[in-house]
Design a protein around this motif. Structure first.
Motif, mmCIF file in Angstrom:
data_model
loop_
_atom_site.group_PDB
_atom_site.id
_atom_site.type_symbol
_atom_site.label_atom_id
_atom_site.label_comp_id
_atom_site.label_asym_id
_atom_site.label_seq_id
_atom_site.Cartn_x
_atom_site.Cartn_y
_atom_site.Cartn_z
ATOM 1 N N ASN A 1 -1.892 -7.407 -6.779
ATOM 2 C CA ASN A 1 -0.791 -6.630 -6.219
ATOM 3 C C ASN A 1 -1.220 -6.129 -4.842
ATOM 4 O O ASN A 1 -2.129 -5.305 -4.714
ATOM 5 C CB ASN A 1 -0.466 -5.450 -7.139
ATOM 6 N N LEU A 2 -0.586 -6.646 -3.795
ATOM 7 C CA LEU A 2 -0.963 -6.296 -2.429
ATOM 8 C C LEU A 2 -0.836 -4.796 -2.185
ATOM 9 O O LEU A 2 -1.666 -4.202 -1.484
ATOM 10 C CB LEU A 2 -0.091 -7.078 -1.440
ATOM 11 N N VAL A 3 0.178 -4.162 -2.772
ATOM 12 C CA VAL A 3 0.391 -2.729 -2.544
ATOM 13 C C VAL A 3 -0.798 -1.926 -3.049
ATOM 14 O O VAL A 3 -1.251 -0.974 -2.395
ATOM 15 C CB VAL A 3 1.694 -2.269 -3.224
ATOM 16 N N GLU A 4 -1.335 -2.301 -4.199
ATOM 17 C CA GLU A 4 -2.492 -1.585 -4.743
ATOM 18 C C GLU A 4 -3.718 -1.747 -3.848
ATOM 19 O O GLU A 4 -4.460 -0.786 -3.594
ATOM 20 C CB GLU A 4 -2.809 -2.086 -6.157
ATOM 21 N N VAL A 5 -3.942 -2.960 -3.357
ATOM 22 C CA VAL A 5 -5.093 -3.210 -2.486
ATOM 23 C C VAL A 5 -4.994 -2.377 -1.211
ATOM 24 O O VAL A 5 -5.953 -1.701 -0.810
ATOM 25 C CB VAL A 5 -5.195 -4.715 -2.142
ATOM 26 N N LEU A 6 -3.825 -2.388 -0.580
ATOM 27 C CA LEU A 6 -3.655 -1.646 0.661
ATOM 28 C C LEU A 6 -3.720 -0.140 0.414
ATOM 29 O O LEU A 6 -4.217 0.622 1.259
ATOM 30 C CB LEU A 6 -2.333 -2.015 1.322
ATOM 31 N N SER A 7 -3.219 0.319 -0.725
ATOM 32 C CA SER A 7 -3.275 1.752 -1.047
ATOM 33 C C SER A 7 -4.715 2.212 -1.225
ATOM 34 O O SER A 7 -5.093 3.306 -0.765
ATOM 35 C CB SER A 7 -2.468 2.035 -2.321
ATOM 36 N N GLU A 8 -5.543 1.388 -1.872
ATOM 37 C CA GLU A 8 -6.951 1.748 -2.053
ATOM 38 C C GLU A 8 -7.676 1.828 -0.701
ATOM 39 O O GLU A 8 -8.494 2.732 -0.471
ATOM 40 C CB GLU A 8 -7.627 0.721 -2.956
ATOM 41 N N ILE A 9 -7.371 0.894 0.183
ATOM 42 C CA ILE A 9 -7.991 0.925 1.515
ATOM 43 C C ILE A 9 -7.559 2.179 2.266
ATOM 44 O O ILE A 9 -8.362 2.841 2.934
ATOM 45 C CB ILE A 9 -7.618 -0.355 2.305
ATOM 46 N N VAL B 1 -5.477 13.135 13.732
ATOM 47 C CA VAL B 1 -4.970 11.786 13.465
ATOM 48 C C VAL B 1 -4.255 11.771 12.120
ATOM 49 O O VAL B 1 -4.820 12.189 11.103
ATOM 50 C CB VAL B 1 -6.119 10.750 13.458
ATOM 51 N N VAL B 2 -3.030 11.261 12.119
ATOM 52 C CA VAL B 2 -2.247 11.131 10.899
ATOM 53 C C VAL B 2 -2.362 9.697 10.396
ATOM 54 O O VAL B 2 -2.054 8.745 11.130
ATOM 55 C CB VAL B 2 -0.773 11.483 11.152
ATOM 56 N N LEU B 3 -2.826 9.543 9.168
ATOM 57 C CA LEU B 3 -2.944 8.212 8.553
ATOM 58 C C LEU B 3 -1.771 8.013 7.618
ATOM 59 O O LEU B 3 -1.606 8.758 6.636
ATOM 60 C CB LEU B 3 -4.266 8.085 7.797
ATOM 61 N N ALA B 4 -0.923 7.012 7.911
ATOM 62 C CA ALA B 4 0.298 6.805 7.135
ATOM 63 C C ALA B 4 0.385 5.362 6.659
ATOM 64 O O ALA B 4 -0.379 4.486 7.092
ATOM 65 C CB ALA B 4 1.517 7.152 7.988
ATOM 66 N N THR B 5 1.317 5.132 5.729
ATOM 67 C CA THR B 5 1.575 3.781 5.216
ATOM 68 C C THR B 5 3.060 3.481 5.337
ATOM 69 O O THR B 5 3.899 4.390 5.368
ATOM 70 C CB THR B 5 1.145 3.646 3.746
ATOM 71 N N GLN B 6 3.373 2.211 5.372
ATOM 72 C CA GLN B 6 4.765 1.770 5.431
ATOM 73 C C GLN B 6 4.907 0.541 4.547
ATOM 74 O O GLN B 6 4.777 -0.596 5.003
ATOM 75 C CB GLN B 6 5.178 1.479 6.887
ATOM 76 N N PHE B 7 5.155 0.796 3.237
ATOM 77 C CA PHE B 7 5.271 -0.277 2.265
ATOM 78 C C PHE B 7 6.729 -0.393 1.822
ATOM 79 O O PHE B 7 7.267 0.551 1.225
ATOM 80 C CB PHE B 7 4.383 -0.002 1.044
ATOM 81 N N PRO B 8 7.394 -1.511 2.106
ATOM 82 C CA PRO B 8 8.805 -1.652 1.711
ATOM 83 C C PRO B 8 8.997 -1.870 0.213
ATOM 84 O O PRO B 8 10.112 -1.731 -0.293
ATOM 85 C CB PRO B 8 9.264 -2.868 2.510
ATOM 86 N N TYR B 9 7.928 -2.233 -0.512
ATOM 87 C CA TYR B 9 8.022 -2.474 -1.954
ATOM 88 C C TYR B 9 6.903 -1.713 -2.653
ATOM 89 O O TYR B 9 5.848 -1.426 -2.069
ATOM 90 C CB TYR B 9 7.899 -3.972 -2.283
#
Length: 427
Positions: free
Chosen positions: A284-292, A305-313
């Motif tokens: 699951n790509l979302v899980e991998v990117l979330s862990e990083i 510095v604000v660290l944010a994510t932008q996951f459409p799914y």
């Protein structure tokens, strides 16, 4: 029987009459016969001698024809054109042209030298004209030039030619009266030369970068190592709990820096050894990117510095080598953290055509100049020498992207930040 005998007697009588009755005529007949015999023998002798000469000339002609065939074959094999020049009239005539139809200029017989020079690129025309004038006026006896010719059909297009010429004949005063020369296309050779020069320059640049890398490597390793050793030595003498925790955090941060440097070297060593075997699995790509993202939350100063994510799914399954994918995105995040002192860093992805995914890291850092956008993915390249790093991270990321069947790139402007992206197949 009587008739034959009578005839024989009559002939003999006539002969005897001629011989006896007119002796001068008899001598004349015999003399003419002798002269005729001599002339006959002389004609036979002359004919035989003429025949031998003709045979020899035919043999020489056959040799000339064979020589012409061989000469033409050599011209065709080498794709040459041959020409003659009249230096007094400054006219040139092409006698053979076996350049394979690459020349789109139709050159009529007895063309002016000056008109041919007009076909040349402006940067080469004057040099060729001067060399040709020196040859025509006898100041030099040999001519050799390489030059670019303007295409007659495609505006702005040029091709390379090379010409040789020499003086074939001079008058009693030593002035040239005949010049012979040859011309060939050398586009392929020039392209090869350019490729070799580029390869040499790249090798020299690589050697320079490796030297700078080795010189920089000691400093890069010593900096976190000195911090670790120094802060570890202070721990026993620090009694304040808050100060001790601060020292421990510094030691941990420098441990991470040292590990990243070593990981970069190990990754590059694996690539050098061609250890590119993929171990694919569904993830699951979302899980991998979330862990990083969670890992880098601890590395940035949340005040600046604000660290944010932008996951459409919330879930996107893909089949890939998870270890290489993690390391690829990790290097992109490291690069963003390194060059973003304030602002934001955003990690996101988007689907492309249902078969590929585009993962990107956007930052508000210093940005990258247009001339450096390709260089930064090469090994040991550091755009800013004052920023810590080995110059290997983006090179490793590019190698992993290629091994996963994808492409990598960057969109950036100086002072406006950067967006590093990688397009990978879902399966």
């Amino acid at each position: 029987m009587y008739f034959c005998a009578g005839n024989y007697s009559l002939m003999a009588g006539l002969f005897l009459y001629t011989y006896v009755g007119n002796s001068f005529m008899a001598y004349a007949i015999w003399g003419l016969g002798g002269v005729a015999a001599i002339l006959l023998f002389a004609l036979i002798f002359i004919q035989r001698r003429t025949g031998k000469r003709l045979k020899g000339e035919l043999a020489e002609l056959a040799k000339i024809r064979q020589g012409n065939v061989e000469y033409e074959f050599i011209l065709k094999a080498m794709k040459l054109s041959t020409w003659q020049m009249d230096p007094r009239r400054r006219m040139i005539t092409f006698s053979n042209d076996f350049r394979g139809g690459q020349d789109d200029h139709i050159i009529p017989p007895d063309s002016s030298i000056d008109s041919l020079v007009d076909y040349l690129a402006s940067s080469d025309a004057q040099r060729v004209r001067t060399a040709m004038d020196d040859l025509c006026e006898g100041r030099t006896s040999y001519y050799h030039q390489q030059y670019r010719v303007k295409s007659a059909n495609v505006k702005g297009l040029t091709y390379w030619e090379e010409s040789y010429a020499t003086i074939a004949d001079r008058d009693v005063d030593g002035n040239p009266v005949k010049i012979v020369g040859t011309t060939m296309f050398i586009n392929d050779r020039k392209e090869m030369e350019a490729a070799l020069i580029a390869a040499r320059n790249k090798a020299e640049e690589s050697d320079r970068l490796k030297t700078a890398f080795l010189a920089n490597m000691g400093h890069e390793i010593r900096t976190p190592l000195n911090a670790i050793v120094g802060f570890a030595d202070l721990l026993p003498v620090v009694e304040n709990e808050e100060d001790r925790n601060q020292l421990i955090r510094e030691i941990q941060n420098n441990n991470q820096k040292l590990l990243r440097i070593i990981d970069g070297l190990v990754s590059m060593s694996k690539i050098e050894a061609e250890a590119k075997n993929l171990v694919k699995s569904q993830t699951n790509l979302v899980e991998v990117l979330s862990e990083i993202t969670q890992t880098y939350m601890q590395m940035v100063d949340s005040q600046t510095v604000v660290l944010a994510t932008q996951f459409p799914y919330t879930e996107l399954m893909m089949t890939t080598d998870v270890a290489k994918l993690r390391e690829l995105v990790d290097h992109l995040m490291q690069n963003a953290v390194k060059f973003t002192l304030k602002g934001s860093i955003t990690l996101g992805f988007e689907l492309i055509d249902g078969e590929h995914v585009r993962i990107w890291v956007k930052d508000t850092g210093k940005g990258i100049a247009e001339a450096d956008k390709e260089r930064i993915f090469e090994r040991f390249v550091k755009v800013d020498e004052y920023i810590p790093g080995t110059g290997l991270g983006l090179s490793v990321a590019k190698s992993h992207a290629a091994s996963l069947g994808g492409t990598i790139g960057v969109d950036s402007r100086p002072g406006e930040g950067s967006t590093f992206w990688v397009v990978l197949p879902l399966t």
